[in-house]
Design a protein around this motif. Structure first.
Motif, PDB file in Angstrom:
ATOM      1  N   ILE A 231       0.868  -1.049   0.130  1.00 43.62           N
ATOM      2  CA  ILE A 231       0.025   0.027  -0.096  1.00 43.62           C
ATOM      3  C   ILE A 231       0.899   1.222  -0.014  1.00 43.62           C
ATOM      4  CG2 ILE A 231      -1.923  -1.141   1.007  1.00 43.62           C
ATOM      5  CD1 ILE A 231      -1.064   0.044   3.676  1.00 43.62           C
ATOM      6  N   ASP A 232       0.107   2.319  -0.336  1.00 45.73           N
ATOM      7  CA  ASP A 232       1.026   3.698  -0.432  1.00 45.73           C
ATOM      8  C   ASP A 232       1.755   4.074   0.702  1.00 45.73           C
ATOM      9  OD1 ASP A 232       0.283   3.742  -2.918  1.00 45.73           O
ATOM     10  OD2 ASP A 232      -1.078   5.117  -2.748  1.00 45.73           O
ATOM     11  N   ASP A 233       3.076   4.546   0.755  1.00 44.99           N
ATOM     12  CA  ASP A 233       4.136   4.888   1.952  1.00 44.99           C
ATOM     13  C   ASP A 233       3.752   6.478   1.832  1.00 44.99           C
ATOM     14  OD1 ASP A 233       5.307   2.461   0.191  1.00 44.99           O
ATOM     15  OD2 ASP A 233       6.085   2.380   2.489  1.00 44.99           O
ATOM     16  N   GLU A 234       4.044   6.650   3.147  1.00 43.19           N
ATOM     17  CA  GLU A 234       3.747   8.302   3.361  1.00 43.19           C
ATOM     18  C   GLU A 234       4.934   8.876   2.980  1.00 43.19           C
ATOM     19  OE1 GLU A 234       2.926  10.945   7.047  1.00 43.19           O
ATOM     20  OE2 GLU A 234       3.711   9.077   7.694  1.00 43.19           O
ATOM     21  N   ASP A 235       6.252   8.743   3.232  1.00 45.32           N
ATOM     22  CA  ASP A 235       7.229   9.768   2.679  1.00 45.32           C
ATOM     23  C   ASP A 235       8.797   9.052   2.412  1.00 45.32           C
ATOM     24  OD1 ASP A 235       8.257   9.055   5.200  1.00 45.32           O
ATOM     25  OD2 ASP A 235       7.437  10.698   6.239  1.00 45.32           O
ATOM     26  N   SER A 236       9.775   9.849   2.369  1.00 46.22           N
ATOM     27  CA  SER A 236      11.047   9.397   1.999  1.00 46.22           C
ATOM     28  C   SER A 236      11.718   8.395   3.082  1.00 46.22           C
ATOM     29  CB  SER A 236      11.935  10.500   1.747  1.00 46.22           C
ATOM     30  OG  SER A 236      12.059  11.187   2.639  1.00 46.22           O
ATOM     31  N   LEU A 237      11.105   8.127   4.031  1.00 43.38           N
ATOM     32  CA  LEU A 237      11.422   7.148   5.104  1.00 43.38           C
ATOM     33  C   LEU A 237      11.014   5.751   4.458  1.00 43.38           C
ATOM     34  CD1 LEU A 237      10.512   8.688   8.547  1.00 43.38           C
ATOM     35  CD2 LEU A 237      12.847   8.491   7.406  1.00 43.38           C
ATOM     36  N   PHE A 268       6.443   9.386  -4.918  1.00 43.53           N
ATOM     37  CA  PHE A 268       7.081   8.040  -5.583  1.00 43.53           C
ATOM     38  C   PHE A 268       5.905   7.044  -5.518  1.00 43.53           C
ATOM     39  CE2 PHE A 268       8.111   8.112  -1.016  1.00 43.53           C
ATOM     40  CZ  PHE A 268       7.798   6.934  -0.462  1.00 43.53           C
ATOM     41  N   THR A 269       4.742   7.252  -5.015  1.00 41.65           N
ATOM     42  CA  THR A 269       3.601   6.362  -5.048  1.00 41.65           C
ATOM     43  C   THR A 269       3.169   6.046  -6.433  1.00 41.65           C
ATOM     44  OG1 THR A 269       2.383   8.245  -4.560  1.00 41.65           O
ATOM     45  CG2 THR A 269       2.889   6.604  -2.719  1.00 41.65           C
ATOM     46  N   ASN A 272       3.883   2.676  -7.640  1.00 41.55           N
ATOM     47  CA  ASN A 272       3.824   1.199  -6.942  1.00 41.55           C
ATOM     48  C   ASN A 272       2.936   0.498  -7.996  1.00 41.55           C
ATOM     49  OD1 ASN A 272       4.533   2.444  -4.628  1.00 41.55           O
ATOM     50  ND2 ASN A 272       2.621   2.590  -3.758  1.00 41.55           N
ATOM     51  N   ALA A 273       2.262   0.947  -9.031  1.00 41.91           N
ATOM     52  CA  ALA A 273       1.651  -0.078  -9.885  1.00 41.91           C
ATOM     53  C   ALA A 273       2.706  -0.856 -10.721  1.00 41.91           C
ATOM     54  CB  ALA A 273       0.666   0.705 -10.860  1.00 41.91           C
ATOM     55  N   LEU A 274       3.825  -0.027 -11.069  1.00 42.32           N
ATOM     56  CA  LEU A 274       4.912  -0.755 -11.598  1.00 42.32           C
ATOM     57  C   LEU A 274       5.474  -1.975 -10.630  1.00 42.32           C
ATOM     58  CD1 LEU A 274       6.701   2.098 -13.132  1.00 42.32           C
ATOM     59  CD2 LEU A 274       5.806   0.413 -14.436  1.00 42.32           C
ATOM     60  N   GLU A 275       5.714  -1.630  -9.643  1.00 34.14           N
ATOM     61  CA  GLU A 275       6.338  -2.471  -8.576  1.00 34.14           C
ATOM     62  C   GLU A 275       5.472  -3.673  -8.257  1.00 34.14           C
ATOM     63  OE1 GLU A 275       7.853  -0.991  -4.971  1.00 34.14           O
ATOM     64  OE2 GLU A 275       8.033   1.188  -5.767  1.00 34.14           O
ATOM     65  N   SER A 276       3.869  -3.654  -8.368  1.00 38.74           N
ATOM     66  CA  SER A 276       3.276  -4.470  -8.208  1.00 38.74           C
ATOM     67  C   SER A 276       2.920  -5.560  -9.277  1.00 38.74           C
ATOM     68  CB  SER A 276       1.820  -4.136  -7.843  1.00 38.74           C
ATOM     69  OG  SER A 276       1.892  -3.428  -6.506  1.00 38.74           O
ATOM     70  N   SER A 277       3.570  -5.030 -10.423  1.00 40.07           N
ATOM     71  CA  SER A 277       3.182  -5.923 -11.723  1.00 40.07           C
ATOM     72  C   SER A 277       4.195  -6.940 -11.925  1.00 40.07           C
ATOM     73  CB  SER A 277       3.311  -5.028 -13.163  1.00 40.07           C
ATOM     74  OG  SER A 277       2.464  -3.860 -13.057  1.00 40.07           O
ATOM     75  N   HIS A 458       0.533  12.919 -12.641  1.00 44.98           N
ATOM     76  CA  HIS A 458       0.904  11.994 -11.796  1.00 44.98           C
ATOM     77  C   HIS A 458      -0.128  10.795 -11.574  1.00 44.98           C
ATOM     78  CE1 HIS A 458       3.974  13.971  -9.539  1.00 44.98           C
ATOM     79  NE2 HIS A 458       3.341  15.069  -9.649  1.00 44.98           N
ATOM     80  N   GLY A 459       0.141   9.570 -11.251  1.00 44.16           N
ATOM     81  CA  GLY A 459      -0.728   8.530 -11.322  1.00 44.16           C
ATOM     82  C   GLY A 459      -1.009   7.853 -12.588  1.00 44.16           C
ATOM     83  N   ILE A 460      -0.028   8.133 -13.445  1.00 43.78           N
ATOM     84  CA  ILE A 460      -0.261   7.683 -14.976  1.00 43.78           C
ATOM     85  C   ILE A 460      -0.228   6.150 -15.057  1.00 43.78           C
ATOM     86  CG2 ILE A 460       1.995   8.016 -15.778  1.00 43.78           C
ATOM     87  CD1 ILE A 460       0.790   9.114 -18.593  1.00 43.78           C
ATOM     88  N   PHE A 461       0.611   5.536 -14.331  1.00 46.54           N
ATOM     89  CA  PHE A 461       0.831   4.230 -14.367  1.00 46.54           C
ATOM     90  C   PHE A 461      -0.381   3.332 -13.801  1.00 46.54           C
ATOM     91  CE2 PHE A 461       5.230   6.188 -14.309  1.00 46.54           C
ATOM     92  CZ  PHE A 461       5.565   5.590 -15.504  1.00 46.54           C
ATOM     93  N   ASP A 462      -1.208   4.190 -12.973  1.00 49.63           N
ATOM     94  CA  ASP A 462      -2.172   3.222 -12.449  1.00 49.63           C
ATOM     95  C   ASP A 462      -3.476   2.923 -13.321  1.00 49.63           C
ATOM     96  OD1 ASP A 462      -1.074   3.894 -10.009  1.00 49.63           O
ATOM     97  OD2 ASP A 462      -2.521   5.337  -9.021  1.00 49.63           O
TER      98      ASP A 462
END
Length: 520
Positions: A231-237, A268-269, A272-277, A458-462
């Protein structure tokens, strides 16, 4: 009038956002109308609501877990760092101004009416509001005029669960030390302790839990295991940003993607869709030695475009990007990354960090910053002209002609594609770019030049069709096939993960105790 509960932590990244989301999901599953709230959030991951307001991504994730539409009232104050000592201050979704930390520390109590108006809106509309704190309530240098931890709990009379992170060690000292630094009234607000990110046999931990309860006189409400959630992370941590290495040769990787890990990386969210593919490996790269030989290079958004452009040049990664583009490896820039791919960036008025700089020069684009912030939801058609006609994009983008996408824009600069006739030798334009897409209002977005492109969306990969055809095109260049069922629906993936999170919370927390603390 809604009941409430506040989740505070012993430190940043203790897991407050995830615990908040999990409790919201449990309440939602049990039939309650619930909403998240965070009075002040500091993050570079943000989102544009349907009303065109900007809010922190963590509260968007929590709203999704709660099954409700994200609303800027859930995060009335958003701080977006522009440097190590200053941030853009966004109030009720609209930029107020850039402030150094010292100025904001003196100013922030003036925002209490905005915070309370936002909270009261949720108070009237929901059964339960779950509030998230920030950092630690025991930062004794920041406790004066606090508006986000115990100060917020006092404003709305909220009971508190205190979360500690056992994965980084010293969790008992974290919890006890935090409580010891609180005032008596604040201590009384803490109704339960939560140990987060536990690995191992809980039986070995149990004697420590008994002693912890004896010392603090506060019950342990749960021990939550370490668990990966997509799921989406909050920030650069975010831990996902530490993944900079090339993939293991034993992995079945069809597409290797290098995302440049800029110092002020934002949103950087998007990836996420790329990472989940399936078959896709996404690496966040901040060093030349880790660049490798990717199949696709992405330059993400940033809150300090000129500063990060300087870093990109000094780090040597600019040369890596230029070399990749020269061998026809596709390169894509999103928002600030798009601006960097252009010829020139100008910030004369100091909208971000000020100054001017030469861009990477792969797109015939110049960007000028202004104080007006562009923030909107958007729909677009890829590789269309301003008159609605399709044009045949070159290279990897040709398979994307005519695809409809949706997303959102958050940027301060305006970018213009230069005509080849404007080449005066300064920009060194070698070819004329075309817009990457046309928005629903008829305006052009982005730029394409060969295998290089940039966009503000933003969100184009979704967008599943866009993502699938892009990955297929990358694989075709390699002479392999990418199957449609490798791409997973973003919405279905998130719903599955939120339910998984709720199951984890139910199994590892005393939900009956939590309900009593809330007053349900």
């Amino acid at each position: 009038m809604a009941k409430n509960l506040m989740i505070q932590g012993t430190m940043s990244n203790a897991g407050k956002s995830i615990v908040t989301a999990g409790i919201l999901r449990v309440l939602k599953q049990d039939g309650y109308r619930v909403a998240p709230f965070k009075s002040q959030n500091m993050a570079l991951n943000s989102y544009i609501t349907k009303d065109g307001f900007e809010m922190g991504r963590a509260q968007v994730m929590q709203a999704e877990a709660a099954g409700t539409e994200p609303d800027v009232s859930m995060n009335p104050i958003l701080l977006k760092p522009t440097s190590d000592v200053g941030s853009q201050v966004i109030v009720n979704g609209i930029p107020l101004k850039n402030m150094p930390a010292s100025e904001y520390f003196k100013y922030k109590t003036k925002l209490i009416p905005d915070i309370m108006n936002a909270y009261e809106k949720l108070d009237k509309a929901y059964d339960v509001v779950v509030i998230e704190g920030a950092g630690s309530p025991a930062e004794i240098n920041l406790k004066k005029n606090d508006i986000v931890n115990m100060g917020m709990a006092k404003l709305v009379d909220a009971p508190v669960l205190l979360v500690g992170d056992i994965d980084r060690g010293g969790v008992f000292a974290q919890l006890v030390g935090t409580i010891m630094l609180l005032e008596e009234e604040e201590k009384r607000r803490i109704k339960g302790l939560v140990i987060n990110k536990f690995r191992g046999d809980k039986k070995i931990l149990e004697p420590g839990l008994v002693q912890l309860t004896d010392i603090c006189r506060i019950p342990v409400a749960g021990v939550i295991p370490y668990m990966y959630l997509d799921i989406d992370d909050e920030d650069s941590l975010s831990e996902r940003l530490d993944n900079g290495e090339s993939y293991d040769s034993t992995e079945e990787v069809l597409v290797d993607i290098a995302v440049i890990k800029l110092p002020h990386i934002s949103n950087f969210t998007d990836f996420n869709a790329l990472e989940s593919s399936n078959g896709v490996h996404v690496r966040y790269v901040n060093d030349v030695s880790r660049f490798g030989n990717p199949d696709f290079v992405i330059i993400p958004g940033t809150k300090n475009t000129i500063g990060d452009m300087k870093w990109l040049r000094q780090s040597g990664l600019e040369n890596c990007i230029l070399k990749a583009a020269s061998t026809d490896i596709p390169v894509m820039g999103v928002c600030g990354g798009f601006q960097m791919l252009g010829m020139y960036i100008s910030d004369e008025d100091g909208t971000e960090a000020g100054g001017n700089i030469r861009g990477i020069g792969l797109l015939p684009v110049v960007t000028e910053f202004s104080s007006k912030k562009h923030q909107t939801r958007t729909q677009a058609v890829i590789c269309a002209s301003e008159h609605g006609m399709m044009w045949d994009a070159a290279g990897i983008w040709e398979n994307l002609n005519g695809i409809k996408v949706s997303g959102y824009e958050i940027h301060m600069g305006e970018s213009t594609i230069l005509d080849s006739s404007e080449d005066d030798g300064f920009y060194g334009i070698v070819s004329t770019g075309r817009p990457f897409s046309v928005l629903s209002d008829g305006k052009e977005d982005g730029c394409v030049n060969g295998n290089v492109c940039g966009t503000y969306i933003h969100g184009i990969f979704d967008n599943e069709e866009f993502l699938l055809k892009l990955l297929k095109s990358i694989c075709e260049r390699k002479g392999i096939t990418y199957e449609a069922d490798n791409v997973i629906s973003v919405k279905k993936r998130k719903e599955k993960e939120y339910d998984k999170l709720a199951d984890m919370i139910r199994t590892n927390m005393d939900i009956e105790m939590v309900y009593k603390i809330i007053g349900l």
